[in-house]
Design a protein around this motif. Structure first.
Motif, PDB file in Angstrom:
ATOM      1  N   GLY A 302       0.837  -1.188   0.000  1.00  0.00           N
ATOM      2  CA  GLY A 302       0.000   0.000   0.000  1.00  0.00           C
ATOM      3  C   GLY A 302       0.868   1.233   0.000  1.00  0.00           C
ATOM      4  O   GLY A 302       2.093   1.150  -0.117  1.00  0.00           O
ATOM      5  N   ARG A 314      -4.466  -2.943   7.080  1.00  0.00           N
ATOM      6  CA  ARG A 314      -5.301  -2.308   6.065  1.00  0.00           C
ATOM      7  C   ARG A 314      -6.424  -3.236   5.608  1.00  0.00           C
ATOM      8  O   ARG A 314      -6.247  -4.465   5.537  1.00  0.00           O
ATOM      9  N   ARG A 317      -9.132  -4.297  -0.487  1.00  0.00           N
ATOM     10  CA  ARG A 317      -9.566  -3.326  -1.475  1.00  0.00           C
ATOM     11  C   ARG A 317     -10.673  -3.908  -2.344  1.00  0.00           C
ATOM     12  O   ARG A 317     -10.868  -5.122  -2.427  1.00  0.00           O
ATOM     13  N   THR A 318     -11.436  -3.011  -2.969  1.00  0.00           N
ATOM     14  CA  THR A 318     -12.471  -3.469  -3.880  1.00  0.00           C
ATOM     15  C   THR A 318     -11.826  -4.031  -5.139  1.00  0.00           C
ATOM     16  O   THR A 318     -10.639  -3.844  -5.397  1.00  0.00           O
ATOM     17  N   GLU A 443      -6.668   5.337   2.355  1.00  0.00           N
ATOM     18  CA  GLU A 443      -5.671   4.708   1.486  1.00  0.00           C
ATOM     19  C   GLU A 443      -6.343   3.764   0.503  1.00  0.00           C
ATOM     20  O   GLU A 443      -6.029   3.759  -0.697  1.00  0.00           O
ATOM     21  N   ALA A 444      -7.301   2.972   0.987  1.00  0.00           N
ATOM     22  CA  ALA A 444      -8.012   2.035   0.111  1.00  0.00           C
ATOM     23  C   ALA A 444      -8.772   2.781  -0.981  1.00  0.00           C
ATOM     24  O   ALA A 444      -8.788   2.362  -2.153  1.00  0.00           O
ATOM     25  N   LEU A 447      -6.219   3.940  -3.609  1.00  0.00           N
ATOM     26  CA  LEU A 447      -5.693   2.845  -4.416  1.00  0.00           C
ATOM     27  C   LEU A 447      -6.756   2.285  -5.350  1.00  0.00           C
ATOM     28  O   LEU A 447      -6.442   1.805  -6.448  1.00  0.00           O
ATOM     29  N   ASP A 448      -8.024   2.336  -4.939  1.00  0.00           N
ATOM     30  CA  ASP A 448      -9.089   1.830  -5.791  1.00  0.00           C
ATOM     31  C   ASP A 448      -9.235   2.642  -7.076  1.00  0.00           C
ATOM     32  O   ASP A 448      -9.764   2.150  -8.068  1.00  0.00           O
TER      33      ASP A 448
END
Length: 488
Positions: A302, A314, A317-318, A443-444, A447-448
């Motif tokens: 990440g 964490r 993620r999707t 963060e997620a 990143l998505d």
């Protein structure tokens, strides 16, 4: 005994051939320091140059952060939150600036107001409405919305407190204007700087009488300076040079610094989420760590890495966007030379992307000559070595700066409602476990989008000659020369 200084001091002359040893020996009580990047803004504390001043112990802030990232007194002896928007700071008495003038609440307020009104603002104040006034000898800081990180923000070197003489119109000149253990007395453009011990320092007097700084962007030359005895302390030893040095002179520390591939989401090929997903699938992180960094780095899961152990918790993620076929899509990939590994990272990454079907044009320059283009969105992809908690000890400021719609360092040109909402929630959450969960949720969300591809987390390789004691090994890159640092 320290070795004689090499007479060839320029970067070009600092090679294995062409340099001869001078008969003169540098004074034993001064520190010869070789640093990576030259000043980009005349050592203005409102810029990233502030961290040089901090690492030299030349400037100070109201608040300091301990190893855990918690705030502690510095030029302020204490503080309290009087209502959700207001903080009151008590200023340390008996402190003088290097020019002999006294530290007062009024001087503190002027420094903070200058930073808050600067254009652009220091990154630590991105998205923050800050007003400052004095009352009964104390400094009153008010924010437009509740901000639980005001003390953390005021620890940023970009909010250093300087004497009145430093402020010359729009220019902030730190020479002779700090409060730290060393006084900056001279700056030689982008080649070096000189500091002398502050004999009137309010804290413990420095053991070294001064610091002689040289800026050497070339990594091989920096390593050579340590190997030949020309330097006492060298920052950012390149991985490729570490094996050529005595292992006892190298300290390796996991850093809150991530090597990330930023993709331009506003225009060009990577406006397409499918092509962003294709780029992400093409990146072989382990090959970069093993090949370029020779194992002296950590594969990134990440944006936040092992220097923040809690980041390992964490959430999942999707599902990523459906991959699009590059079909020889042309992209420009850029990076800079100041960090020795990045051009090699770019070369390897170019191969990986071309294998995936992209056609890649590579652009590599010194950072000073490429930053403006990167921020203007001139490239499709940009490799950046980025400190994730450099400014406040908290990742939210970095995330807002780099990934919010109004972020001042938004190389990815990202503007996403979900990301902004997650960042706003994290920013409003009080410090502690709940805030950490909100940070990881943000963060997620980032990143998505596929706008950033974290590749690896760097480790700092600092070189200290055998005769050096007590230099700081600071993963936040705020401290280096302390009052206890000396040469034997």
């Amino acid at each position: 005994m320290r070795m004689p200084a090499i007479s060839c001091l320029s970067v070009l002359a600092l090679t294995l051939a062409g340099c001869s040893l001078s008969a003169a020996v540098a004074p034993d009580d001064r520190i010869d320091l070789v640093m990576l990047q030259p000043p980009r803004s005349g050592l203005s504390p409102l810029s990233d140059d502030a961290f040089k001043l901090s690492r030299w112990s030349a400037t100070e802030t109201l608040v300091a952060l301990d190893a855990a990232g918690d705030p502690h007194p510095a030029l302020a002896t204490g503080w309290s939150q009087t209502d959700p928007l207001t903080w009151e700071f008590t200023i340390r008495s008996g402190v003088s600036f290097h020019d002999g003038t006294a530290l007062t609440a009024e001087r503190v307020a002027h420094s903070l107001r200058t930073a808050a009104q600067a254009a652009p603002k220091p990154r630590i104040l991105d998205g923050v409405e800050l007003t400052v006034k004095t009352r009964a000898g104390k400094v009153i800081v008010t924010t437009g919305t509740p901000d639980p990180l005001v003390p953390h923000r005021l620890s940023s070197p970009q909010l250093a407190i300087l004497a009145a003489k430093a402020y010359q119109g729009r220019i902030v000149n730190p020479i002779g204007a700090g409060t730290g253990a060393f006084e900056l007395t001279r700056v030689d453009g982008t080649s070096g700087a000189t500091l002398e011990r502050n004999e009137r320092y309010w804290g413990s007097k420095a053991k070294a009488t001064g610091i002689d700084v040289r800026f050497v962007p070339d990594g091989t030359a920096r390593a050579a300076a340590l190997r030949t005895g020309e330097a006492d302390i060298v920052e950012a030893i390149p991985v490729s040079q570490a094996a050529l040095l005595d292992a006892k002179t190298i300290t390796e520390v996991p850093m809150p610094r991530t090597n990330t591939l930023y993709l331009n989401t506003a225009k060009g090929p990577f406006k397409d989420p499918g092509l962003r997903a294709a780029a992400q699938a093409a990146v072989n992180r382990q090959a970069l760590v093993s090949g370029v960094y020779e194992g002296r780095a950590d594969v990134a899961a990440g944006l936040l890495g092992p220097a923040l152990p809690w980041s390992a918790g964490r959430p999942a993620r999707t599902a990523p966007a459906t991959l699009a076929k590059p079909s020889r899509t042309k992209i420009t990939l850029a990076t800079f030379t100041d960090r020795a590994e990045l051009p090699e990272v770019a070369a390897v990454l170019r191969q990986q992307l071309q294998t995936a079907g992209f056609e890649v044009e590579l652009v590599v320059r010194e950072y000073a000559h490429i930053e403006a283009d990167a921020l203007d969105g001139a490239f499709d992809a940009f490799i950046l070595s980025r400190a994730t908690v450099l400014d406040s000890g908290d990742p939210v400021a970095y995330m807002v700066s780099d990934f919010s719609c109004k972020g001042s360092f938004n190389i990815a040109q990202l503007c996403d409602e979900r990301v902004d909402a997650a960042l706003a929630e994290a920013a409003a959450t009080p410090a502690g476990e709940e805030r950490r969960r909100a940070i990881l949720a943000a963060e997620a969300a980032i990143l998505d989008t596929g706008a950033a591809i974290p590749m690896l987390h760097e480790r700092v390789l600092q070189g200290d000659a055998a005769h050096v004691t007590a230099s700081a090994k600071d993963p936040r890159e705020r401290s280096l020369i302390t009052t206890d640092t000396r040469v034997r």
